[in-house]
Write an enzyme that holds these catalytic residues in place. Structure first.
Site, PDB file in Angstrom:
ATOM      1  N   LYS A   1      -7.626   5.642 -20.039  1.00  8.86           N
ATOM      2  CA  LYS A   1      -7.860   6.095 -21.401  1.00  8.86           C
ATOM      3  C   LYS A   1      -6.601   5.922 -22.270  1.00  8.86           C
ATOM      4  CE  LYS A   1     -11.663   6.958 -19.288  1.00  8.86           C
ATOM      5  NZ  LYS A   1     -12.114   8.257 -18.799  1.00  8.86           N
TER       6      LYS A   1
ATOM      7  N   ASP B   1      -6.958  18.386 -15.770  1.00 10.97           N
ATOM      8  CA  ASP B   1      -7.220  17.005 -16.158  1.00 10.97           C
ATOM      9  C   ASP B   1      -6.798  16.880 -17.632  1.00 10.97           C
ATOM     10  OD1 ASP B   1      -8.342  14.623 -17.091  1.00 10.97           O
ATOM     11  OD2 ASP B   1     -10.076  14.752 -15.761  1.00 10.97           O
TER      12      ASP B   1
ATOM     13  N   TYR C   1     -15.756  16.104 -17.260  1.00 13.66           N
ATOM     14  CA  TYR C   1     -16.150  14.703 -17.187  1.00 13.66           C
ATOM     15  C   TYR C   1     -17.281  14.584 -16.151  1.00 13.66           C
ATOM     16  CZ  TYR C   1     -15.895   9.766 -16.070  1.00 13.66           C
ATOM     17  OH  TYR C   1     -16.211   8.460 -15.848  1.00 13.66           O
TER      18      TYR C   1
ATOM     19  N   ARG D   1       0.859  -1.201   0.000  1.00 15.00           N
ATOM     20  CA  ARG D   1       0.000   0.000   0.000  1.00 15.00           C
ATOM     21  C   ARG D   1       0.886   1.240   0.000  1.00 15.00           C
ATOM     22  NH1 ARG D   1      -1.846   1.676   4.697  1.00 15.00           N
ATOM     23  NH2 ARG D   1      -2.671  -0.322   5.384  1.00 15.00           N
TER      24      ARG D   1
HETATM   25  C1  LIG Z   1     -12.709   8.808 -17.637  1.00  8.54           C
HETATM   26  C2  LIG Z   1     -12.337  10.139 -17.152  1.00  8.54           C
HETATM   27  C3  LIG Z   1     -12.166  10.385 -15.789  1.00  8.54           C
HETATM   28  C4  LIG Z   1     -12.407   9.335 -14.734  1.00  8.54           C
HETATM   29  O1  LIG Z   1     -11.465   8.305 -14.813  1.00  8.54           O
HETATM   30  P1  LIG Z   1     -11.765   6.773 -14.395  1.00  8.54           P
HETATM   31  O2  LIG Z   1     -10.486   6.097 -14.699  1.00  8.54           O
HETATM   32  O3  LIG Z   1     -12.915   6.311 -15.227  1.00  8.54           O
HETATM   33  O4  LIG Z   1     -12.120   6.774 -12.944  1.00  8.54           O
HETATM   34  C5  LIG Z   1     -11.761  11.655 -15.405  1.00  8.54           C
HETATM   35  N1  LIG Z   1     -11.563  12.630 -16.316  1.00  8.54           N
HETATM   36  C6  LIG Z   1     -11.740  12.429 -17.633  1.00  8.54           C
HETATM   37  C7  LIG Z   1     -11.513  13.536 -18.590  1.00  8.54           C
HETATM   38  C8  LIG Z   1     -12.134  11.181 -18.097  1.00  8.54           C
HETATM   39  O5  LIG Z   1     -12.321  10.982 -19.404  1.00  8.54           O
END
Ligand SMILES: *Cc1c(COP(=O)(O)O)cnc(C)c1O
Length: 387
Positions: free
Chosen positions: A197, A172, A101, A49
């Site tokens: 992604k 982000d 998002y 962890r």
């Molecule tokens: C998918 C996504 C998230 C969240 O991520 P997860 O891995 O699904 O928890 C946050 N920001 C953006 C822009 C995303 O496309």
């Protein structure tokens, strides 16, 4: 010397000298705990962890790609954003972009609010952010290009406003990946990724990252991760390391395909509007050219009607009707009922996310095959609807 990012996806500047048996692929240290030779004689790892070599290797790679000084790998993008929110205290105020998002909007409107954090949602690509800064404002939270409307926020400009007021700027960077955009180099304090992604790239694992170049924030995040345990597992860390090795070739191909699909959609009589920051007449084009090395592989389009959009989703076969993005497989989503289902109706309307809007994540298939499928689906749907 700092090597080209294509190389940095595959090699760290300092390769581990003691790589076990000379293995080219970094090993998966699938262990919960580590033995000590004696009291006070740690190998550097005590308990997974707190730290695991495979996760640490991944954190080093992603930190290097984002030009940060420390980074952390989480079990998901949302776990990363939740850890980011833990940097704040009850009574703090955050300015967030309005087109985010859907999961981030849900987190901010529920758990973060419950924890006493106050939000103001504005269009950071258009409105004057300084007008919304209050005494208790602590941070600005943006995505660029935004999800799903592809608005472009000028990172350097917003970073200037944040610095002038002593605020943190969090970006982000999921939509472009570090291959195409590096917010820390433009003055941001924290970069966020849904590693699920483009970094993973294969629609096969969920992961998230926070990267910073502030030692103070890094220390807080390290303490938080050790304390909450929202870290990425060794196996998923390895999948991410593997995915990142091909990030540059995947992004290059997906982006090339996207440009061709955008041109096809723009010429289609069934499509009202295409949102892609690589379109020269789009509002964000010049800013994108200044702050990114490409326009990415995400596009949004408005079909001629809600019925048309829904029938497209019913009829696609190779292009999958599924949430998520950034993988080798092309996906198409319906933001109003999927990724953005928890965004309040008035905000959806303000942002232009109507019931005829579809978002596409372009994969690395042949562009001709992708366009071929869109074309046959559009003609079939048009015939069914009698248009
Ligand atoms: C998918 C996504 C998230 C969240 O991520 P997860 O891995 O699904 O928890 C946050 N920001 C953006 C822009 C995303 O496309």
């Amino acid at each position: 010397m700092n090597k080209d990012i294509k190389t940095r996806c595959i090699h760290l500047d300092e390769e581990s000298p003691d790589q076990v048996f000379g293995a080219i692929s970094f090993p998966i240290f699938q262990t919960a705990t580590f033995a000590h030779k004696g009291v006070g004689k740690s190998t550097g790892y005590d308990y997974s962890r707190a730290g695991n070599p495979t996760r640490e290797q991944l954190e080093k790679v992603v930190t290097a790609l984002e030009s940060g000084t420390c980074g952390f790998a989480y079990a998901s993008g949302m776990a990363a954003i939740t850890a980011f929110m833990d940097l704040f205290n009850p009574g703090d105020h955050i300015i967030a972009d309005r087109d985010l998002y859907g999961g981030s909007t849900r987190l901010f409107n529920t758990l973060s609010k419950k924890n006493g954090i106050e939000f103001t949602s504005i269009d950071c690509s258009d409105e004057n952010i300084s007008d919304y800064i209050k005494e208790n404002t602590k941070a600005i939270f943006i995505e660029t290009p935004t999800n799903p409307m592809m608005n472009v926020v000028d990172i350097e400009k917003v970073a200037g406003i944040a610095k002038a007021h002593g605020l943190l700027l969090a970006v982000d960077n999921t939509f472009l990946s570090p291959y195409l955009q590096n917010p820390l180099e433009l003055g941001a304090d924290i970069v966020i990724h849904s590693g699920t992604k483009f970094l993973s790239g294969h629609n096969d694992s969920i992961a998230g990252f926070l990267i910073t170049s502030s030692e103070e924030i890094g220390d807080e995040l390290a303490f938080n991760l050790k304390t909450t345990g929202a870290m990425l597992s060794p196996f998923d860390s390895w999948l991410l390391l593997r995915g990142i090795k091909t990030l540059s070739v995947r992004m290059d191909r997906a982006q090339e395909n996207t440009q061709k699909i955008v041109e096809y959609l723009q010429a289609s009589p069934y499509i009202k509007k295409v949102y892609y920051p690589g379109i020269e007449t789009s509002r964000g084009y010049e800013i994108m050219k200044k702050q990114a090395r490409g326009f990415g592989a995400m596009l949004t389009f408005e079909a001629c009607s809600k019925e048309f959009a829904l029938k497209v989703l019913d009829n696609v076969r190779m292009i999958k009707f599924a949430e998520s993005l950034g993988g080798v497989e092309s996906l198409i989503t319906y933001p109003v009922t999927q990724t953005h289902a928890d965004v309040p109706k008035d905000i959806l309307e303000k942002n232009g996310i109507t019931e005829s809007v579809l978002r596409m994540s372009v994969g690395i298939e042949s562009a001709d095959d992708l366009i071929g499928e869109l074309d046959s689906v559009f003609h079939k749907v048009a015939a069914e609807l009698g248009i």
